[in-house]
Design a protein around this motif. Structure first.
Motif, PDB file in Angstrom:
ATOM      1  N   SER A   1       0.816  -1.207   0.000  1.00 26.98           N
ATOM      2  CA  SER A   1       0.000   0.000   0.000  1.00 26.98           C
ATOM      3  C   SER A   1       0.853   1.262   0.000  1.00 26.98           C
ATOM      4  CB  SER A   1      -0.891  -0.006   1.240  1.00 26.98           C
ATOM      5  OG  SER A   1      -1.357   1.284   1.497  1.00 26.98           O
ATOM      6  N   ALA A   2       0.328   2.311  -0.601  1.00 25.26           N
ATOM      7  CA  ALA A   2       1.010   3.604  -0.534  1.00 25.26           C
ATOM      8  C   ALA A   2       0.218   4.579   0.320  1.00 25.26           C
ATOM      9  CB  ALA A   2       1.213   4.184  -1.926  1.00 25.26           C
ATOM     10  N   ASN A   3      -0.997   4.196   0.735  1.00 22.85           N
ATOM     11  CA  ASN A   3      -1.803   5.061   1.607  1.00 22.85           C
ATOM     12  C   ASN A   3      -1.287   4.838   3.014  1.00 22.85           C
ATOM     13  OD1 ASN A   3      -4.087   4.000  -0.443  1.00 22.85           O
ATOM     14  ND2 ASN A   3      -4.489   6.079   0.227  1.00 22.85           N
ATOM     15  N   SER A   4       0.049   4.888   3.195  1.00 26.25           N
ATOM     16  CA  SER A   4       0.478   4.033   4.258  1.00 26.25           C
ATOM     17  C   SER A   4       1.020   4.745   5.460  1.00 26.25           C
ATOM     18  CB  SER A   4       1.461   3.044   3.670  1.00 26.25           C
ATOM     19  OG  SER A   4       1.960   2.271   4.659  1.00 26.25           O
ATOM     20  N   ILE A   5       1.220   4.036   6.348  1.00 26.87           N
ATOM     21  CA  ILE A   5       1.763   4.096   7.662  1.00 26.87           C
ATOM     22  C   ILE A   5       3.080   3.351   7.645  1.00 26.87           C
ATOM     23  CG2 ILE A   5      -0.200   4.562   9.179  1.00 26.87           C
ATOM     24  CD1 ILE A   5      -0.304   1.619   7.120  1.00 26.87           C
ATOM     25  N   ASN A   6       3.596   3.132   6.422  1.00 23.73           N
ATOM     26  CA  ASN A   6       4.904   2.495   6.252  1.00 23.73           C
ATOM     27  C   ASN A   6       5.975   3.368   6.907  1.00 23.73           C
ATOM     28  OD1 ASN A   6       7.425   1.614   5.122  1.00 23.73           O
ATOM     29  ND2 ASN A   6       6.295   0.662   3.436  1.00 23.73           N
ATOM     30  N   TRP A   7       6.872   2.758   7.655  1.00 18.41           N
ATOM     31  CA  TRP A   7       7.953   3.513   8.296  1.00 18.41           C
ATOM     32  C   TRP A   7       8.777   4.265   7.245  1.00 18.41           C
ATOM     33  CZ3 TRP A   7       8.997   5.748  12.527  1.00 18.41           C
ATOM     34  CH2 TRP A   7      10.297   6.219  12.763  1.00 18.41           C
ATOM     35  N   GLY A   8       8.850   3.699   6.045  1.00 24.59           N
ATOM     36  CA  GLY A   8       9.557   4.348   4.944  1.00 24.59           C
ATOM     37  C   GLY A   8       8.917   5.653   4.493  1.00 24.59           C
ATOM     38  N   ARG A   9       7.721   5.932   4.972  1.00 27.74           N
ATOM     39  CA  ARG A   9       7.128   7.248   4.703  1.00 27.74           C
ATOM     40  C   ARG A   9       7.347   8.208   5.866  1.00 27.74           C
ATOM     41  NH1 ARG A   9       1.337   7.767   1.871  1.00 27.74           N
ATOM     42  NH2 ARG A   9       1.806   9.916   2.411  1.00 27.74           N
ATOM     43  N   ILE A  10       7.440   7.695   7.078  1.00 34.66           N
ATOM     44  CA  ILE A  10       7.629   8.590   8.234  1.00 34.66           C
ATOM     45  C   ILE A  10       9.080   9.094   8.297  1.00 34.66           C
ATOM     46  CG2 ILE A  10       7.530   8.768  10.762  1.00 34.66           C
ATOM     47  CD1 ILE A  10       4.793   8.424   9.487  1.00 34.66           C
ATOM     48  N   LEU A  11      10.026   8.179   8.072  1.00 34.98           N
ATOM     49  CA  LEU A  11      11.432   8.549   8.264  1.00 34.98           C
ATOM     50  C   LEU A  11      11.894   9.736   7.406  1.00 34.98           C
ATOM     51  CD1 LEU A  11      14.115   8.081   9.627  1.00 34.98           C
ATOM     52  CD2 LEU A  11      14.537   6.147   8.081  1.00 34.98           C
ATOM     53  N   PRO A  12      11.556   9.768   6.096  1.00 30.15           N
ATOM     54  CA  PRO A  12      11.984  10.948   5.313  1.00 30.15           C
ATOM     55  C   PRO A  12      11.369  12.251   5.840  1.00 30.15           C
ATOM     56  CG  PRO A  12      11.268   9.160   3.855  1.00 30.15           C
ATOM     57  CD  PRO A  12      10.887   8.763   5.253  1.00 30.15           C
ATOM     58  N   GLN A  13      10.284  12.124   6.607  1.00 29.96           N
ATOM     59  CA  GLN A  13       9.665  13.318   7.177  1.00 29.96           C
ATOM     60  C   GLN A  13      10.387  13.768   8.455  1.00 29.96           C
ATOM     61  OE1 GLN A  13       5.378  11.614   5.813  1.00 29.96           O
ATOM     62  NE2 GLN A  13       5.297  13.331   7.159  1.00 29.96           N
ATOM     63  N   VAL A  14      10.964  12.822   9.174  1.00 29.16           N
ATOM     64  CA  VAL A  14      11.780  13.191  10.341  1.00 29.16           C
ATOM     65  C   VAL A  14      12.947  14.067   9.857  1.00 29.16           C
ATOM     66  CG1 VAL A  14      13.213  12.330  12.231  1.00 29.16           C
ATOM     67  CG2 VAL A  14      11.141  11.055  11.558  1.00 29.16           C
TER      68      VAL A  14
END
Ligand SMILES: *Cc1c(COP(=O)(O)O)cnc(C)c1O
Length: 495
Positions: free
Chosen positions: A226-239
Motif C-alpha cells: 500500500s502507498a496510503n500508508s503508515i509504512n515507516w519508509g514514509r515517516i522517516l523521510p519526514q523526520v
C-alpha cells in the motif's frame, strides 16, 4: 536496530523487512525498538551540509540494513534539481521575528507527500533485494487527490514495482485529475471509480483482504503493498526535514543552537506531526507540538479530553487532505506514550473498531497535554488567514497551511508563549487557486489553466513548472470502472 509492532513487542524484524512489509501482520504499525539520540554536536555537523547529505545521515541512524553511501545515492536521486524547484529542497522562509514556514511543496506534485514518496521507492526496491524477494510488488492506492499522484510520480519506472491508483470519478479537482491521467511511466495504471472516495477506499481494502485474488497474483509473481500508508519508509523521510529545518533556523539566525522551537503542523493522518515528535524525541530542541485541524476536529477534542470518538459526521472542507476521521499514525504516538505497552494499544484499537471510540488512561493524557496543543479552524478562519498573511506579510499560502497558521495564532493568544515557531507549509497555493483567489478578494474566472495565470498575475508568485506544463501533456489514461469491478481492473493490469 530492529523493528517491532505497536500491537506485539515480541516481534523483531529488520529495517529492510519493515519497509517491505509496510504494515505488521497483526494489524499494528512497525516501529523502531529504540529512538536514536542526537546532540547539538551532531546538528552542528549538519549545518554546512546540503539537504541530501543531511537526509542520508539522519536516515542511517534508523536503517542499519542500508549503508550511508547507499542512502546518499537515494537522497541525491529523490531530491535532485530536476525534481525539486528549490535548491534547498525544503526551504525555511522567515515571515516575521518568531514565525518561519517550512515549505514542503517544491517537489514534482506540489504537495508535501513528495518528500516521503520520492524516497520510499528507493528504500523499497533496495529492501526487495536485501530480503531476497523475487516477486514484483504492486502498490495499490485509493486517493482523494494528493497521495495517488505523489505515489505514481515516485514509483514511475522503478524496477520490480507496479502501481495502480483508483480515484473517485467526480471527487477530485480538475488539476488533480489532470495530474493523474497524464502520469508518465510504463508501470503505472490509473482508474476512475464510479462512486465517492469511501467507495474507492472500500474497494481497495476489499482487494487487500481478498485471499483468492492474492493467490492468483502470487501465481503471476506479484504481491500487494500500500502507498496510503503508515509504512515507516514514509515517516522517516519526514523526520529528516524537521532536523534539517532546525539547522536552517540556526543558520538563518532565527534561534541559537540549542534554543527550543515550537512546531505547528496541519494534520490529517497524523504522519507529519508524528515525524516532528520523533525529531523531538531524538534530541532536536523542540518545545510544543501544535496540532492543527480543520472543521474535522476529532484530534482537537482528543488532545483536550483524552477521548477519541469517530462517531461524528465527516465534513468536506477547502483543505481536503485533512478531511479524515481516523488518524492511523496516532497509534504510534500512543504506543510510545504508554511506555511501549502493546496490550494497552490492542485494547484501544479494538475499542476503536468495535465502538468507534476509546479513552486513554491518565498517564497518556498527561503526556499528550504536556507535549501537544490541539486547535482547529473553520472555513471562514482559513480564508481570513490566507488574506491576512498575504496582505500584512506578503506571504502567500495554501488552504492547509492556513489552517496551521490560524491555529498558531490561537495558541499564542491562549498561552502567551513567544517561542519561535516553525509552521509546516504542506502545499503550493497553485493547487488550490480557486479558494486562494477568493480568499484574497479576487473572483476566480475561467478553467483551471486560466486560474494558474490569474493567481500568477495577481500575486506575481511563480507557477510551479510541473503544474504549468500539465496544460500540454497528453491524456494517457481513460479508464473508468464500476465500484464492484475494481478486482477485475487489477487483474487486467497485472497480466
Ligand atoms: C496529507 C496532507 C496533510 C496532512 O498530513 P498528515 O501526515 O496526513 O497528517 C496536510 N496538508 C496537505 C497538503 C496534505 O497533502
Amino acid at each position: 536496530m530492529k523493528y517491532y509492532s505497536t500491537r506485539d513487542t515480541k516481534l523483531r524484524i529488520s529495517s529492510a523487512e519493515a519497509i517491505k512489509q509496510g504494515l505488521s501482520q497483526d494489524g499494528g504499525l512497525l516501529t523502531p525498538e529504540s529512538i536514536p539520540q542526537i546532540d547539538t554536536a551532531f546538528l552542528q555537523e549538519l549545518l554546512p551540509l546540503g539537504y541530501q547529505e543531511r537526509a542520508a545521515r539522519v536516515m542511517a541512524l534508523y536503517l542499519p540494513d542500508y549503508t550511508r553511501e547507499e542512502l546518499l545515492g537515494f537522497a541525491q536521486r529523490a531530491y535532485s534539481a530536476d525534481k525539486f524547484d528549490d535548491e534547498a529542497v525544503a526551504p525555511v522562509r522567515k515571515v516575521d521575528d518568531t514565525t518561519s514556514f517550512l515549505e514542503l511543496w517544491h517537489g514534482p506534485t506540489s504537495a508535501f507527500k513528495d518528500m516521503a514518496l520520492q524516497m520510499l521507492p528507493h528504500l523499497l526496491s533496495a529492501a526487495l533485494k536485501k530480503t531476497g524477494e523475487d516477486r514484483e510488488v504492486c502498490i495499490l492506492a485509493a486517493t482523494s487527490g494528493d497521495t495517488g499522484k505523489a505515489a505514481m510520480e515516485g514509483f514511475a519506472d522503478v524496477p520490480q514495482t507496479k502501481i495502480m491508483v483508483f480515484y473517485p470519478k467526480d471527487g477530485v479537482s480538475d488539476v488533480q485529475e489532470a495530474q493523474m491521467v497524464t502520469q508518465r511511466g510504463q508501470n503505472v495504471g490509473v482508474c476512475a471509480v464510479v462512486g465517492n472516495f469511501d467507495d474507492t477506499q472500500t474497494g481497495v481494502k476489499r482487494i487487500f483482504s481478498d485471499e483468492d485474488l492474492r493467490k492468483t497474483l502470487a501465481d503471476r509473481g506479484f504481491f500487494l503493498s500500500s502507498a496510503n500508508s503508515i509504512n515507516w519508509g514514509r515517516i522517516l523521510p519526514q523526520v529528516v526535514y524537521y532536523v534539517s529545518a532546525y539547522c536552517d533556523l540556526v543558520s538563518q539566525g532565527s534561534v541559537a543552537m540549542g534554543e527550543k522551537v515550537n512546531i505547528c503542523v496541519p494534520t490529517g493522518n497524523f504522519g507529519d506531526i508524528l515525524a516532528a515528535y520523533y525529531a523531538k524525541r531524538m534530541g532536536v530542541p523542540v518545545g510544543m507540538l501544535i496540532c492543527a485541524s480543520n472543521r474535522n476536529n476529532i484530534l482537537t477534542d482528543f488532545l483536550r479530553t483524552g477521548i477519541y470518538d469517530r462517531n461524528r459526521p465527516l465534513y468536506n472542507t477547502m483543505s481536503p487532505s485533512m478531511d479524515i476521521l481516523v488518524s492511523s499514525n496516532l497509534e504510534r504516538l500512543l504506543f510510545h506514550l504508554s511506555g511501549e505497552d502493546d496490550a494497552e494499544i490492542r485494547g484501544y484499537m479494538e475499542s476503536l473498531s468495535k465502538e468507534g471510540r476509546y479513552e486513554v488512561d491518565e498517564k497518556i493524557k498527561a503526556a499528550l497535554q504536556e507535549q501537544f496543543w490541539g486547535g482547529f479552524c473553520d472555513e471562514a478562519g482559513t480564508s481570513a488567514t490566507i488574506a491576512q498573511y498575504y496582505q500584512d506579510k506578503g506571504y502567500l499560502m495554501d488552504t492547509h497551511t492556513a489552517v496551521a497558521a490560524n491555529v498558531l495564532a490561537q495558541y499564542r493568544s491562549a498561552t502567551k508563549d513567544g517561542t519561535t515557531t516553525l509552521v509546516a507549509s504542506t502545499a503550493s497555493a497553485y493547487k488550490f487557486c480557486d479558494c486562494v483567489l477568493t480568499a484574497i478578494g479576487k473572483t476566480p474566472v475561467g478553467n483551471w489553466t486560466e486560474l494558474f495565470r490569474q493567481l500568477h498575475e495577481v500575486t506575481h508568485t511563480p507557477v510551479p513548472r510541473r503544474l504549468w506544463e500539465l496544460r500540454e501533456l497528453p491524456r494517457r489514461f481513460d479508464l473508468t470502472c464500476e465500484k464492484d469491478k475494481m478486482e477485475k481492473t487489477v487483474l487486467d493490469f497485472l497480466q
